[in-house]
Design a protein around this motif. Sequence first.
Motif, PDB file in Angstrom:
ATOM      1  N   ILE A  83       4.930  21.286  17.009  1.00 34.49           N
ATOM      2  CA  ILE A  83       3.992  20.631  16.087  1.00 34.49           C
ATOM      3  C   ILE A  83       4.178  19.113  16.232  1.00 34.49           C
ATOM      4  O   ILE A  83       5.184  18.657  16.770  1.00 34.49           O
ATOM      5  CB  ILE A  83       4.206  21.036  14.590  1.00 34.49           C
ATOM      6  N   PRO A  84       3.217  18.357  15.749  1.00 30.24           N
ATOM      7  CA  PRO A  84       3.380  16.898  15.810  1.00 30.24           C
ATOM      8  C   PRO A  84       4.270  16.373  14.680  1.00 30.24           C
ATOM      9  O   PRO A  84       4.358  16.992  13.608  1.00 30.24           O
ATOM     10  CB  PRO A  84       1.952  16.381  15.640  1.00 30.24           C
ATOM     11  N   PHE A  85       4.898  15.237  14.947  1.00 27.16           N
ATOM     12  CA  PHE A  85       5.748  14.568  13.954  1.00 27.16           C
ATOM     13  C   PHE A  85       5.387  13.084  13.896  1.00 27.16           C
ATOM     14  O   PHE A  85       4.712  12.557  14.794  1.00 27.16           O
ATOM     15  CB  PHE A  85       7.231  14.693  14.340  1.00 27.16           C
ATOM     16  N   MET A  86       5.906  12.445  12.872  1.00 29.25           N
ATOM     17  CA  MET A  86       5.672  10.998  12.734  1.00 29.25           C
ATOM     18  C   MET A  86       6.871  10.382  12.007  1.00 29.25           C
ATOM     19  O   MET A  86       7.403  10.984  11.064  1.00 29.25           O
ATOM     20  CB  MET A  86       4.402  10.778  11.892  1.00 29.25           C
ATOM     21  N   ALA A  87       7.276   9.212  12.449  1.00 25.38           N
ATOM     22  CA  ALA A  87       8.371   8.500  11.765  1.00 25.38           C
ATOM     23  C   ALA A  87       7.822   7.871  10.481  1.00 25.38           C
ATOM     24  O   ALA A  87       6.679   7.406  10.442  1.00 25.38           O
ATOM     25  CB  ALA A  87       8.943   7.419  12.688  1.00 25.38           C
ATOM     26  N   MET A  88       8.651   7.852   9.462  1.00 28.40           N
ATOM     27  CA  MET A  88       8.187   7.417   8.133  1.00 28.40           C
ATOM     28  C   MET A  88       7.533   6.025   8.112  1.00 28.40           C
ATOM     29  O   MET A  88       6.525   5.839   7.416  1.00 28.40           O
ATOM     30  CB  MET A  88       9.358   7.480   7.141  1.00 28.40           C
ATOM     31  N   PRO A  89       8.039   5.035   8.855  1.00 26.27           N
ATOM     32  CA  PRO A  89       7.355   3.729   8.797  1.00 26.27           C
ATOM     33  C   PRO A  89       5.893   3.832   9.259  1.00 26.27           C
ATOM     34  O   PRO A  89       5.027   3.109   8.748  1.00 26.27           O
ATOM     35  CB  PRO A  89       8.163   2.846   9.755  1.00 26.27           C
ATOM     36  N   ASP A  90       5.618   4.732  10.199  1.00 26.01           N
ATOM     37  CA  ASP A  90       4.227   4.915  10.626  1.00 26.01           C
ATOM     38  C   ASP A  90       3.398   5.601   9.534  1.00 26.01           C
ATOM     39  O   ASP A  90       2.196   5.322   9.400  1.00 26.01           O
ATOM     40  CB  ASP A  90       4.166   5.729  11.922  1.00 26.01           C
ATOM     41  N   ALA A  91       4.026   6.500   8.775  1.00 31.03           N
ATOM     42  CA  ALA A  91       3.283   7.166   7.693  1.00 31.03           C
ATOM     43  C   ALA A  91       2.851   6.136   6.648  1.00 31.03           C
ATOM     44  O   ALA A  91       1.708   6.131   6.180  1.00 31.03           O
ATOM     45  CB  ALA A  91       4.143   8.250   7.055  1.00 31.03           C
ATOM     46  N   VAL A  92       3.772   5.222   6.324  1.00 28.03           N
ATOM     47  CA  VAL A  92       3.456   4.171   5.355  1.00 28.03           C
ATOM     48  C   VAL A  92       2.357   3.266   5.925  1.00 28.03           C
ATOM     49  O   VAL A  92       1.400   2.902   5.237  1.00 28.03           O
ATOM     50  CB  VAL A  92       4.730   3.360   5.017  1.00 28.03           C
ATOM     51  N   LYS A  93       2.504   2.955   7.196  1.00 23.52           N
ATOM     52  CA  LYS A  93       1.498   2.100   7.847  1.00 23.52           C
ATOM     53  C   LYS A  93       0.110   2.767   7.791  1.00 23.52           C
ATOM     54  O   LYS A  93      -0.888   2.111   7.509  1.00 23.52           O
ATOM     55  CB  LYS A  93       1.930   1.877   9.306  1.00 23.52           C
ATOM     56  N   ALA A  94       0.064   4.075   8.035  1.00 23.15           N
ATOM     57  CA  ALA A  94      -1.226   4.775   8.013  1.00 23.15           C
ATOM     58  C   ALA A  94      -1.858   4.695   6.624  1.00 23.15           C
ATOM     59  O   ALA A  94      -3.056   4.396   6.494  1.00 23.15           O
ATOM     60  CB  ALA A  94      -1.038   6.238   8.428  1.00 23.15           C
ATOM     61  N   LEU A  95      -1.062   4.917   5.585  1.00 21.63           N
ATOM     62  CA  LEU A  95      -1.616   4.882   4.224  1.00 21.63           C
ATOM     63  C   LEU A  95      -2.142   3.493   3.887  1.00 21.63           C
ATOM     64  O   LEU A  95      -3.253   3.334   3.367  1.00 21.63           O
ATOM     65  CB  LEU A  95      -0.537   5.284   3.202  1.00 21.63           C
ATOM     66  N   VAL A  96      -1.332   2.485   4.206  1.00 20.87           N
ATOM     67  CA  VAL A  96      -1.707   1.120   3.837  1.00 20.87           C
ATOM     68  C   VAL A  96      -2.900   0.642   4.677  1.00 20.87           C
ATOM     69  O   VAL A  96      -3.838   0.034   4.159  1.00 20.87           O
ATOM     70  CB  VAL A  96      -0.477   0.188   3.983  1.00 20.87           C
ATOM     71  N   ASN A  97      -2.888   0.955   5.966  1.00 21.26           N
ATOM     72  CA  ASN A  97      -3.999   0.508   6.813  1.00 21.26           C
ATOM     73  C   ASN A  97      -5.310   1.204   6.438  1.00 21.26           C
ATOM     74  O   ASN A  97      -6.370   0.585   6.457  1.00 21.26           O
ATOM     75  CB  ASN A  97      -3.705   0.751   8.296  1.00 21.26           C
ATOM     76  N   LEU A  98      -5.213   2.483   6.091  1.00 25.22           N
ATOM     77  CA  LEU A  98      -6.438   3.166   5.671  1.00 25.22           C
ATOM     78  C   LEU A  98      -6.957   2.542   4.372  1.00 25.22           C
ATOM     79  O   LEU A  98      -8.156   2.329   4.218  1.00 25.22           O
ATOM     80  CB  LEU A  98      -6.191   4.672   5.476  1.00 25.22           C
ATOM     81  N   ALA A  99      -6.041   2.236   3.458  1.00 24.84           N
ATOM     82  CA  ALA A  99      -6.452   1.625   2.187  1.00 24.84           C
ATOM     83  C   ALA A  99      -7.130   0.279   2.429  1.00 24.84           C
ATOM     84  O   ALA A  99      -8.081  -0.092   1.740  1.00 24.84           O
ATOM     85  CB  ALA A  99      -5.246   1.441   1.272  1.00 24.84           C
TER      86      ALA A  99
END
Length: 350
Positions: free
Chosen positions: A233-249
């Motif tokens: 399955i795919p994974f993601m490092a937490m700093p990228d998860a935060v980046k995705a939320l903030v960039n989408l916002a």
Amino acid sequence: MRAKATLVTGAAGEVGQALVRRLAGSGFCQGRRVLTMDLDPLPAELSAHVTHVQGSILDTSLLERLVSEYEIEEIYHLAALLSTRAEFSPDAAHRVNVEGTLGLLHLAAQQSEWRGEPVRFIFPSSIAVFGLPDTATKEKYARVREWEWNYPTTMYGCNKLYCEMLGIYFGRHYRQLAADRPTSLDFRAVRFPGLVSAFTLPSGGTSDYGPEMLHAAAQQKPYACFVREDVRIPFMAMPDAVKALVNLAQAPLEALSRPVYNVTSFSISAGEFRDHVKRFFPDAEISFAPDLKRQRIVDSWPADLDDTAARRDWGWSPDYDAERAFAGYLVPNIRRRHGNEAGSTTPDGA
Ligand code: SER
């Protein structure tokens, strides 16, 4: 006058802590106070920078009190029971994951109407909304697009998929028959793969075997992985998860061609995850003892996600591929955290 605020629910959880650290460096988020909510207290170093409300998202009088004190302009709604936990308590999961989300959507809709401007509602959805019927199909449809295989096999996946629909409904159609349809909210969601943090462990998820394997190795504890070596399955490092939320916002609304986006970083099998861990912790004792029930859940999740739309519309691009995630973020921070290396750590979101 009420203070303007960004509300983060589930703030003491895995993603929550990392996001709050990022948003709340100064206690304010583009002029807004950061208001956090969770059943649990926040770690002291975070609570000093935000206004934390300890309580349940199902407590309507608490939500009413928040609205009377704050003008909520933006919501990151992270509170949820994850997939394994939800299978053991499906009713509780439905209450928290669906009724809790519905309550916050209502709050956001009311605030939007009152302000005459949409409240931004950011929702982390999940790979669990997908459900592939068998491993042959999983192999054939390796990179799944947003609208494919939306047949979740878990309570959590059903909850997330339905809440995406509710969010879209509130954003686009809520009170559609009213003579003068009021302004409603601006709903945006990302579907995350398994997340891995160097600082926190997830609890109750089914992708947890990745982070658990790594954290066990750093603590010199043996680990028996609950899925087969070949499962991917795919994974993601937490700093990228935060980046995705903030960039989408932060993306301009006109740029968004859809309300819900896949995002991903790297797709690896459990065996490859083990190999990465062993490169850095050669003495780690990692075995595979699949739990057939949890295995079935992971087998139903896609081997990879197609995140073309996020890349095209709002410039999504992860900073960490597998190599960088392990060598540049996970391993050094975990080593320092468990005291087998000197130096200071850089927490997620800092
Ligand atoms: N990490 C989540 C879980 O395992 C999936 O979104 O439940």
